[in-house]
Motif scaffolding. Sequence first.
Motif, PDB file in Angstrom:
ATOM      1  N   ARG A  65       0.854  -1.184   0.000  1.00  0.00           N
ATOM      2  CA  ARG A  65       0.000   0.000   0.000  1.00  0.00           C
ATOM      3  C   ARG A  65       0.889   1.233   0.000  1.00  0.00           C
ATOM      4  N   ASP A  66       0.621   2.154  -0.911  1.00  0.00           N
ATOM      5  CA  ASP A  66       1.424   3.365  -1.051  1.00  0.00           C
ATOM      6  C   ASP A  66       0.522   4.578  -1.142  1.00  0.00           C
ATOM      7  N   LYS A  67       1.039   5.701  -0.663  1.00  0.00           N
ATOM      8  CA  LYS A  67       0.451   7.015  -0.903  1.00  0.00           C
ATOM      9  C   LYS A  67       1.472   7.804  -1.709  1.00  0.00           C
ATOM     10  N   ASP A  68       1.169   8.069  -2.954  1.00  0.00           N
ATOM     11  CA  ASP A  68       2.101   8.738  -3.850  1.00  0.00           C
ATOM     12  C   ASP A  68       1.750  10.206  -3.991  1.00  0.00           C
ATOM     13  N   CYS A  69       2.761  11.059  -3.866  1.00  0.00           N
ATOM     14  CA  CYS A  69       2.624  12.473  -4.208  1.00  0.00           C
ATOM     15  C   CYS A  69       3.310  12.646  -5.557  1.00  0.00           C
ATOM     16  N   VAL A  70       2.527  12.715  -6.611  1.00  0.00           N
ATOM     17  CA  VAL A  70       3.043  12.712  -7.972  1.00  0.00           C
ATOM     18  C   VAL A  70       3.229  14.148  -8.448  1.00  0.00           C
ATOM     19  N   GLU A  71       4.403  14.448  -8.989  1.00  0.00           N
ATOM     20  CA  GLU A  71       4.702  15.780  -9.496  1.00  0.00           C
ATOM     21  C   GLU A  71       5.006  15.728 -10.987  1.00  0.00           C
ATOM     22  N   ASP A  72       4.794  16.846 -11.648  1.00  0.00           N
ATOM     23  CA  ASP A  72       5.149  17.040 -13.057  1.00  0.00           C
ATOM     24  C   ASP A  72       4.446  16.047 -13.973  1.00  0.00           C
ATOM     25  N   LEU A  73       3.167  15.805 -13.735  1.00  0.00           N
ATOM     26  CA  LEU A  73       2.388  15.004 -14.672  1.00  0.00           C
ATOM     27  C   LEU A  73       1.980  15.876 -15.850  1.00  0.00           C
ATOM     28  N   ARG A  74       2.145  15.359 -17.033  1.00  0.00           N
ATOM     29  CA  ARG A  74       1.757  16.088 -18.250  1.00  0.00           C
ATOM     30  C   ARG A  74       0.244  16.058 -18.402  1.00  0.00           C
ATOM     31  N   PHE A  75      -0.333  17.193 -18.744  1.00  0.00           N
ATOM     32  CA  PHE A  75      -1.768  17.350 -18.943  1.00  0.00           C
ATOM     33  C   PHE A  75      -2.035  17.385 -20.435  1.00  0.00           C
ATOM     34  N   TYR A  76      -2.796  16.398 -20.932  1.00  0.00           N
ATOM     35  CA  TYR A  76      -3.153  16.342 -22.349  1.00  0.00           C
ATOM     36  C   TYR A  76      -4.568  16.892 -22.499  1.00  0.00           C
ATOM     37  N   PRO A  77      -4.708  18.137 -22.988  1.00  0.00           N
ATOM     38  CA  PRO A  77      -6.032  18.780 -23.008  1.00  0.00           C
ATOM     39  C   PRO A  77      -6.870  18.336 -24.194  1.00  0.00           C
ATOM     40  N   THR A  78      -8.155  18.594 -24.084  1.00  0.00           N
ATOM     41  CA  THR A  78      -9.027  18.454 -25.239  1.00  0.00           C
ATOM     42  C   THR A  78      -8.821  19.667 -26.148  1.00  0.00           C
ATOM     43  N   ALA A  79      -9.454  19.657 -27.312  1.00  0.00           N
ATOM     44  CA  ALA A  79      -9.272  20.746 -28.279  1.00  0.00           C
ATOM     45  C   ALA A  79      -9.748  22.078 -27.705  1.00  0.00           C
ATOM     46  N   SER A  80     -10.906  22.085 -27.072  1.00  0.00           N
ATOM     47  CA  SER A  80     -11.409  23.341 -26.511  1.00  0.00           C
ATOM     48  C   SER A  80     -10.596  23.769 -25.295  1.00  0.00           C
ATOM     49  N   ALA A  81     -10.091  22.800 -24.513  1.00  0.00           N
ATOM     50  CA  ALA A  81      -9.262  23.148 -23.358  1.00  0.00           C
ATOM     51  C   ALA A  81      -7.946  23.770 -23.792  1.00  0.00           C
ATOM     52  N   GLN A  82      -7.402  23.346 -24.931  1.00  0.00           N
ATOM     53  CA  GLN A  82      -6.152  23.924 -25.418  1.00  0.00           C
ATOM     54  C   GLN A  82      -6.348  25.394 -25.796  1.00  0.00           C
ATOM     55  N   GLU A  83      -7.496  25.739 -26.364  1.00  0.00           N
ATOM     56  CA  GLU A  83      -7.780  27.133 -26.688  1.00  0.00           C
ATOM     57  C   GLU A  83      -7.848  27.984 -25.426  1.00  0.00           C
ATOM     58  N   VAL A  84      -8.443  27.432 -24.372  1.00  0.00           N
ATOM     59  CA  VAL A  84      -8.535  28.161 -23.112  1.00  0.00           C
ATOM     60  C   VAL A  84      -7.148  28.333 -22.496  1.00  0.00           C
ATOM     61  N   LEU A  85      -6.330  27.286 -22.541  1.00  0.00           N
ATOM     62  CA  LEU A  85      -4.986  27.350 -21.964  1.00  0.00           C
ATOM     63  C   LEU A  85      -4.085  28.321 -22.715  1.00  0.00           C
ATOM     64  N   SER A  86      -4.287  28.442 -24.011  1.00  0.00           N
ATOM     65  CA  SER A  86      -3.436  29.337 -24.795  1.00  0.00           C
ATOM     66  C   SER A  86      -3.636  30.804 -24.411  1.00  0.00           C
ATOM     67  N   ALA A  87      -4.797  31.124 -23.872  1.00  0.00           N
ATOM     68  CA  ALA A  87      -5.080  32.520 -23.493  1.00  0.00           C
ATOM     69  C   ALA A  87      -5.179  32.692 -21.984  1.00  0.00           C
ATOM     70  N   CYS A  88      -4.669  31.726 -21.237  1.00  0.00           N
ATOM     71  CA  CYS A  88      -4.871  31.781 -19.790  1.00  0.00           C
ATOM     72  C   CYS A  88      -3.891  32.742 -19.128  1.00  0.00           C
TER      73      CYS A  88
END
Length: 201
Positions: free
Chosen positions: A32-55
């Motif tokens: 049994r583990d409790k992981d604190c995961v860092e630097d996970l890559r976020f793969y956005p949807t098409a509409s989410a990428q538009e929002v991120l580009s202007a965030c």
Amino acid sequence: MPENGMPGPVCDLSSVREAVCIHTHKIFDSCRDKDCVEDLRFYPTASAQEVLSACQMVRGGTAELLYVYTDVEPVTFNRGFYSIDMRFFYRVTLQVGTGTPRCTEAEGLCVFDKRVILFGSEGSAKIFSSDTVLDDLDIPGCRRSNLPTAVVEAVDPIVLDARAEDRCKPCRCDCGLTEIPAFIAQSFDQPLLFDDNGGRR
């Protein structure tokens, strides 16, 4: 309970049960583990990428565990031990600030890989079984070794932090992810973007 069981046929006594042999999956090892995961890559949807580009800012939102792919392989240098490779697929929803008073949600996929080494018996026994077919002859199953079965229990994670970057810095994330199982892609309303097209990530 051994006091209520006895081998072989028994008489009609309500307090006595006939002992039978059953085949069940044994638990040889667990962790049994409790992981604190860092630097996970976020793969956005098409509409989410538009929002991120202007965030202007990104903060943590929610995460949902969609599926865990599990693979079991024997460890060649240590008999009886097996490596269990797990790949966790998460649907992550981030809160993105675009200059308006209300944040916009950006949905995407995050993937996390984990490996553990567990004991799973030597696996030298052979198992023979028959598959019961109604109104037909039972067909004996193929001989196979008793490879252990890995079971993963996991809960939805908590998103603690998120940030937007103009390019993907060297990190532990799997930036080469190009394909995912079809049912994972169907969990999103829009197609996911895996290529670097110059937008913010």
